[in-house]
Design a protein around this motif. Structure first.
Motif, mmCIF file in Angstrom:
data_model
loop_
_atom_site.group_PDB
_atom_site.id
_atom_site.type_symbol
_atom_site.label_atom_id
_atom_site.label_comp_id
_atom_site.label_asym_id
_atom_site.label_seq_id
_atom_site.Cartn_x
_atom_site.Cartn_y
_atom_site.Cartn_z
ATOM 1 N N ALA A 121 -5.449 -8.103 4.251
ATOM 2 C CA ALA A 121 -6.892 -7.853 4.395
ATOM 3 C C ALA A 121 -7.163 -6.410 4.798
ATOM 4 O O ALA A 121 -8.001 -5.728 4.195
ATOM 5 C CB ALA A 121 -7.505 -8.823 5.399
ATOM 6 N N ALA A 122 -6.448 -5.913 5.808
ATOM 7 C CA ALA A 122 -6.683 -4.538 6.283
ATOM 8 C C ALA A 122 -6.345 -3.520 5.206
ATOM 9 O O ALA A 122 -7.088 -2.540 5.002
ATOM 10 C CB ALA A 122 -5.880 -4.266 7.543
ATOM 11 N N THR A 162 -6.271 -3.997 1.949
ATOM 12 C CA THR A 162 -7.244 -4.120 0.860
ATOM 13 C C THR A 162 -8.510 -3.348 1.220
ATOM 14 O O THR A 162 -9.025 -2.565 0.420
ATOM 15 C CB THR A 162 -7.565 -5.603 0.584
ATOM 16 O OG1 THR A 162 -6.361 -6.267 0.171
ATOM 17 C CG2 THR A 162 -8.620 -5.748 -0.502
ATOM 18 N N ARG A 163 -8.991 -3.533 2.424
ATOM 19 C CA ARG A 163 -10.192 -2.805 2.867
ATOM 20 C C ARG A 163 -9.964 -1.294 2.856
ATOM 21 O O ARG A 163 -10.850 -0.524 2.478
ATOM 22 C CB ARG A 163 -10.591 -3.261 4.269
ATOM 23 C CG ARG A 163 -11.224 -4.625 4.305
ATOM 24 C CD ARG A 163 -11.560 -5.032 5.733
ATOM 25 N NE ARG A 163 -12.443 -6.168 5.755
ATOM 26 C CZ ARG A 163 -12.191 -7.294 6.430
ATOM 27 N NH1 ARG A 163 -11.080 -7.409 7.153
ATOM 28 N NH2 ARG A 163 -13.051 -8.277 6.408
ATOM 29 N N PHE A 200 -10.524 0.253 -0.625
ATOM 30 C CA PHE A 200 -11.810 0.159 -1.327
ATOM 31 C C PHE A 200 -12.249 1.520 -1.854
ATOM 32 O O PHE A 200 -12.254 2.514 -1.136
ATOM 33 C CB PHE A 200 -12.915 -0.346 -0.402
ATOM 34 C CG PHE A 200 -12.869 -1.820 -0.082
ATOM 35 C CD1 PHE A 200 -12.047 -2.691 -0.760
ATOM 36 C CD2 PHE A 200 -13.675 -2.317 0.918
ATOM 37 C CE1 PHE A 200 -12.032 -4.046 -0.449
ATOM 38 C CE2 PHE A 200 -13.676 -3.661 1.235
ATOM 39 C CZ PHE A 200 -12.848 -4.526 0.549
ATOM 40 N N CYS A 203 -5.637 -13.311 1.636
ATOM 41 C CA CYS A 203 -5.969 -13.148 3.056
ATOM 42 C C CYS A 203 -5.452 -14.372 3.800
ATOM 43 O O CYS A 203 -5.023 -15.343 3.184
ATOM 44 C CB CYS A 203 -7.479 -13.028 3.247
ATOM 45 S SG CYS A 203 -8.175 -11.498 2.575
ATOM 46 N N THR A 236 -11.998 -15.058 5.788
ATOM 47 C CA THR A 236 -11.634 -13.645 5.643
ATOM 48 C C THR A 236 -11.617 -13.250 4.173
ATOM 49 O O THR A 236 -12.121 -12.189 3.797
ATOM 50 C CB THR A 236 -10.263 -13.361 6.287
ATOM 51 O OG1 THR A 236 -10.304 -13.781 7.651
ATOM 52 C CG2 THR A 236 -9.905 -11.888 6.212
ATOM 53 N N THR A 247 -15.144 -12.794 2.941
ATOM 54 C CA THR A 247 -15.722 -11.558 3.487
ATOM 55 C C THR A 247 -15.166 -10.328 2.776
ATOM 56 O O THR A 247 -15.916 -9.440 2.367
ATOM 57 C CB THR A 247 -15.453 -11.466 5.002
ATOM 58 O OG1 THR A 247 -16.023 -12.609 5.640
ATOM 59 C CG2 THR A 247 -16.040 -10.197 5.593
ATOM 60 N N VAL A 248 -13.845 -10.269 2.607
ATOM 61 C CA VAL A 248 -13.219 -9.123 1.938
ATOM 62 C C VAL A 248 -13.685 -9.040 0.485
ATOM 63 O O VAL A 248 -13.977 -7.942 -0.014
ATOM 64 C CB VAL A 248 -11.680 -9.196 2.033
ATOM 65 C CG1 VAL A 248 -11.025 -8.126 1.171
ATOM 66 C CG2 VAL A 248 -11.234 -9.051 3.481
ATOM 67 N N GLU A 278 -17.184 -7.603 0.505
ATOM 68 C CA GLU A 278 -17.126 -6.167 0.820
ATOM 69 C C GLU A 278 -16.623 -5.369 -0.391
ATOM 70 O O GLU A 278 -17.146 -4.295 -0.677
ATOM 71 C CB GLU A 278 -16.196 -5.934 2.018
ATOM 72 C CG GLU A 278 -16.728 -6.497 3.318
ATOM 73 C CD GLU A 278 -15.679 -6.537 4.428
ATOM 74 O OE1 GLU A 278 -16.044 -6.946 5.547
ATOM 75 O OE2 GLU A 278 -14.507 -6.163 4.198
ATOM 76 N N ALA A 279 -15.641 -5.896 -1.078
ATOM 77 C CA ALA A 279 -15.126 -5.217 -2.271
ATOM 78 C C ALA A 279 -16.220 -5.098 -3.329
ATOM 79 O O ALA A 279 -16.425 -4.025 -3.903
ATOM 80 C CB ALA A 279 -13.918 -5.968 -2.835
ATOM 81 N N THR A 294 -18.711 -2.412 -2.598
ATOM 82 C CA THR A 294 -18.243 -1.038 -2.778
ATOM 83 C C THR A 294 -17.909 -0.712 -4.232
ATOM 84 O O THR A 294 -17.503 0.408 -4.537
ATOM 85 C CB THR A 294 -16.981 -0.759 -1.928
ATOM 86 O OG1 THR A 294 -15.909 -1.577 -2.399
ATOM 87 C CG2 THR A 294 -17.237 -1.013 -0.456
#
Length: 174
Positions: free
Chosen positions: A76-77, A79-80, A83, A96, A101, A104-105, A108-109, A112
């Motif tokens: 997860a970290a 991947t973020r 971005f 994840c 999670t 959420t990821v 967020e992807a 962006t």
């Protein structure tokens, strides 16, 4: 156009990712990241790629695709951290640690403009494609449970198994 690839994580499975990318025309591995110096050196020597200690690679070298291959708790970290609008992130399974999670990821992807895909290479193996074909045709009914036994390797011969590359595998094993 040549697609520029960054590979993060040089554990055991990374050798298959690296060989896969190197076997695709119009791709170039622009860097690999791992915390273990010996792994970076081995990848540099075997594959002619540039090694980085940290994910600073993401900020200092341009890439179109980021392949995330380290242990699952980091997915997860990382991947973020990768971005970027227009970038493709290939994430090793599991994507994840839990569904919340992952949702959420994924959101967020999307926000962006980053495309994230989960990597599961076995779904393209011949035996899985045949099972899917039989399921789609209705030949197998409704599965309630499935157990699938697989010999070591990928079913395509001994040269493609981990045993064929023991020095590299030994260096990269956790």
């Amino acid at each position: 156009m040549t697609l520029k690839i960054a590979v993060i994580g040089l554990g055991y499975f990374s050798q298959f990712h690296l060989r896969g990318w190197l076997g695709i025309e119009n791709t170039e591995i622009v860097g690999v990241v791992d915390l273990v110096q010996e792994r970076r050196r081995t990848a540099e020597e075997l594959y002619g790629v540039r090694g980085f200690l940290t994910r600073k690679l993401l900020a200092t070298v341009d890439q179109d695709i980021v392949d995330i291959v380290p242990p699952p708790p980091t997915h997860a970290a990382l991947t973020r951290a990768a971005f970027r609008r227009g970038r493709l992130i290939v994430g090793q399974k599991p994507f994840c640690g839990d569904l919340e999670t992952a949702s959420t990821v994924a959101a967020e992807a999307a926000a962006t403009g980053t495309t994230v895909v989960g990597h599961e290479n076995f779904r393209f193996q011949p035996w899985h494609r045949e099972i899917k074909r039989l399921l789609d045709r209705g030949d197998m009914g409704t599965p309630w449970q499935c157990t699938f036994l697989l010999r070591p390797g990928d079913g395509r011969g001994a040269k493609l198994t981990w045993r064929a590359n023991r020095p590299f595998a030994a260096c990269l094993a956790f």
